[in-house]
Design an enzyme around this catalytic site. Structure first.
Site, PDB file in Angstrom:
ATOM      1  CG  ASP A   1      50.999  11.524  26.954  1.00  0.00           C
ATOM      2  OD1 ASP A   1      50.300  11.909  25.411  1.00  0.00           O
ATOM      3  OD2 ASP A   1      51.224  10.857  27.071  1.00  0.00           O
TER       4      ASP A   1
ATOM      5  CG  ASP B   1      34.454  -9.521  43.099  1.00  0.00           C
ATOM      6  OD1 ASP B   1      34.497  -8.801  41.156  1.00  0.00           O
ATOM      7  OD2 ASP B   1      33.345 -10.141  43.561  1.00  0.00           O
TER       8      ASP B   1
ATOM      9  CG  ASN C   1      32.202  -2.003  32.996  1.00  0.00           C
ATOM     10  OD1 ASN C   1      33.110  -1.452  33.211  1.00  0.00           O
ATOM     11  ND2 ASN C   1      31.815  -2.828  33.825  1.00  0.00           N
TER      12      ASN C   1
ATOM     13  CG  HIS D   1      35.748  -0.185  35.235  1.00  0.00           C
ATOM     14  ND1 HIS D   1      35.362   0.393  33.838  1.00  0.00           N
ATOM     15  CD2 HIS D   1      36.940   1.048  34.856  1.00  0.00           C
ATOM     16  CE1 HIS D   1      35.620   1.745  33.493  1.00  0.00           C
ATOM     17  NE2 HIS D   1      36.538   1.650  33.586  1.00  0.00           N
ATOM     18  CG  ASP D   2      37.526  -7.438  39.401  1.00  0.00           C
ATOM     19  OD1 ASP D   2      36.540  -7.809  39.222  1.00  0.00           O
ATOM     20  OD2 ASP D   2      38.635  -7.929  39.531  1.00  0.00           O
TER      21      ASP D   2
ATOM     22  CG  HIS E   1      43.175   8.052  31.319  1.00  0.00           C
ATOM     23  ND1 HIS E   1      42.227   8.788  31.720  1.00  0.00           N
ATOM     24  CD2 HIS E   1      42.971   6.758  31.734  1.00  0.00           C
ATOM     25  CE1 HIS E   1      41.298   8.355  32.006  1.00  0.00           C
ATOM     26  NE2 HIS E   1      41.308   7.448  32.403  1.00  0.00           N
TER      27      HIS E   1
END
Length: 321
Positions: free
Chosen positions: A241, A76, A96, A68-69, A195
Site C-alpha cells: 500500500d 497445525d 515460502n 500460509h500455515d 495487504h
C-alpha cells in the site's frame, strides 16, 4: 429386554454416535487454557508487541505466516518445521522460500510461554494468537481466537506448492483456492485486505509494472519501476500500500479502484469481475472491512485443526519432540 432398557440403550448409542462424529472444530474454545495456562495470552501478546515495535513490517509477516500455515494441512504449525530426513519442510516451498518471515518471533513467544507452562500451549495456537495480536499492534482489528489446536508431526512441501494462492493468480483461481478451504469470495477479499500493510519483492510484481496494461495506473507503474529495474533488484522491496504502508486501514481497496494494486492477485479483485462490489464496499466502509477481516481470520483459524489426542504439543516449534 424391557422397553425402558431398550430406549435407554438406544439413547446411549445415539449419544456415542454424536460424540464420535462431532467435528473436531467444536473442541476449540477461547478459554481452552484458562486453567492450564491462564497467562498464556498475555505472555504471547507482550512478545508479539515487542517484535512489532522493533520492526513494524513484522505485523504483516506474522499474519501471512498464519495464513500460509492454515492453507496447508490446516492450522497445525506444519509451516514451522525444519527439514529432516523424514520431513520435507514447507519453508522451502516456492510460496515460502526466502519470503515467509517471522519464524523466530513465534519461537521467542513459545520460549516465554514454556517458561510458565511447560508443554501446554501449542505452536499452532501461538501462531493464531500472534496473527491477532500483530493486527491489533498496528491499529488493525482484534478478534476472539479459538484455542485448543495441537501441532502436527508432519509437513507437506508439495501441498504448499499447490494449495497456496500465488501473486500471479487470476480471480477464478483465488476464489477456488479459498473455497477449497471453506472460505467464501467475501472472506477472500477481506483477507486480501491484509495487504494494507507489508511489502513485496520486485520479482513478484515486475511483470505487472512493465506490462503497460490497462489494469494499472501509468503513474503508479512509473513510480514502482524506480526500485524494480527490468533485469536486476529481484529482492528489492515495495510497500503493498503506497499511501499508508504502515497503517492497517482500508486504503488497499481504494488503491485497487484506482488501478494501483501492486500484485496481479491484488488488482484482479477489482477488474470487472464478481468481487468488484465487495472491494467498492470496503473502500467506502472501513468498519465493515475491519469486522469482516476479523471474522474471516476466525474462520481461517478453524481450518482442519488437530485436537484431542491428535497431534502433539511441540517443545520447540521447528522440530518434533
Amino acid at each position: 429386554m424391557d422397553s425402558i432398557s431398550f430406549f435407554r440403550n438406544a439413547i446411549v448409542s445415539i449419544l456415542v454416535f454424536v460424540l464420535l462424529h462431532t467435528p473436531c472444530e467444536a473442541q476449540l474454545s477461547p478459554s481452552f487454557y484458562s486453567s492450564t495456562c491462564p497467562n498464556a495470552l498475555r505472555i504471547i501478546r507482550t512478545s508479539i508487541r515487542q517484535a512489532v515495535s522493533r520492526e513494524r513490517r513484522m505485523a504483516a509477516s506474522l499474519i501471512r505466516l498464519h495464513f500460509h500455515d492454515c492453507f496447508v494441512q490446516g492450522c497445525d504449525a506444519s509451516i514451522l518445521l525444519d527439514e529432516t530426513p523424514s520431513i520435507e519442510s514447507e519453508k522451502t516451498a516456492f510460496p515460502n522460500v526466502n519470503s515467509v518471515r517471522g519464524y523466530e518471533v513465534i519461537e521467542a513467544a513459545k520460549r516465554e510461554v514454556e517458561r510458565k507452562c511447560l508443554g501446554v500451549v501449542s505452536c499452532a495456537d501461538i501462531l493464531a494468537v500472534a496473527a491477532r495480536d500483530a493486527s491489533a499492534a498496528v491499529g488493525g482489528p482484534s478478534w476472539t481466537v479459538n484455542l485448543g489446536r495441537r501441532d502436527s508431526t508432519t509437513a507437506s512441501r508439495s501441498v504448499a506448492n499447490t494449495d497456496l494462492p500465488g501473486p500471479f493468480s487470476d480471480l477464478g483461481t483465488l476464489i477456488s483456492a479459498f473455497a477449497n478451504k471453506g472460505l467464501s469470495a467475501r472472506d477472500m477479499v477481506a483477507l486480501s485486505g491484509a495487504h494494507t500493510i507489508g511489502q513485496a519483492q520486485c520479482f513478484l510484481f515486475r511483470r505487472r509494472i512493465y506490462s503497460n496494461g490497462t489494469d494499472i495506473d501509468a503513474g503508479f507503474a512509473s513510480t514502482r519501476r524506480r526500485r524494480c529495474p527490468t533485469n536486476s533488484g529481484d529482492n528489492n522491496l515495495a510497500a503493498l500500500d503506497l499511501v499508508t504502508p504502515n497503517s492497517f486501514d482500508n486504503n488497499y481497496f481504494k488503491n485497487l479502484m484506482q488501478r494501483k494494486g501492486l500484485l496481479q492477485s491484488d488488482q484482479v479483485l477489482f477488474g470487472g469481475g464478481s468481487t468488484d462490489s465487495i472491494v467498492s464496499e470496503y473502500s467506502r466502509n472501513p468498519r465493515t472491512f475491519l469486522s469482516d477481516f476479523g471474522n474471516a481470520m476466525i474462520k481461517m483459524g478453524d481450518i482442519e485443526p488437530l485436537t484431542g489426542q491428535n497431534g502433539i504439543i511441540r517443545r520447540i516449534c521447528s522440530a518434533i519432540n
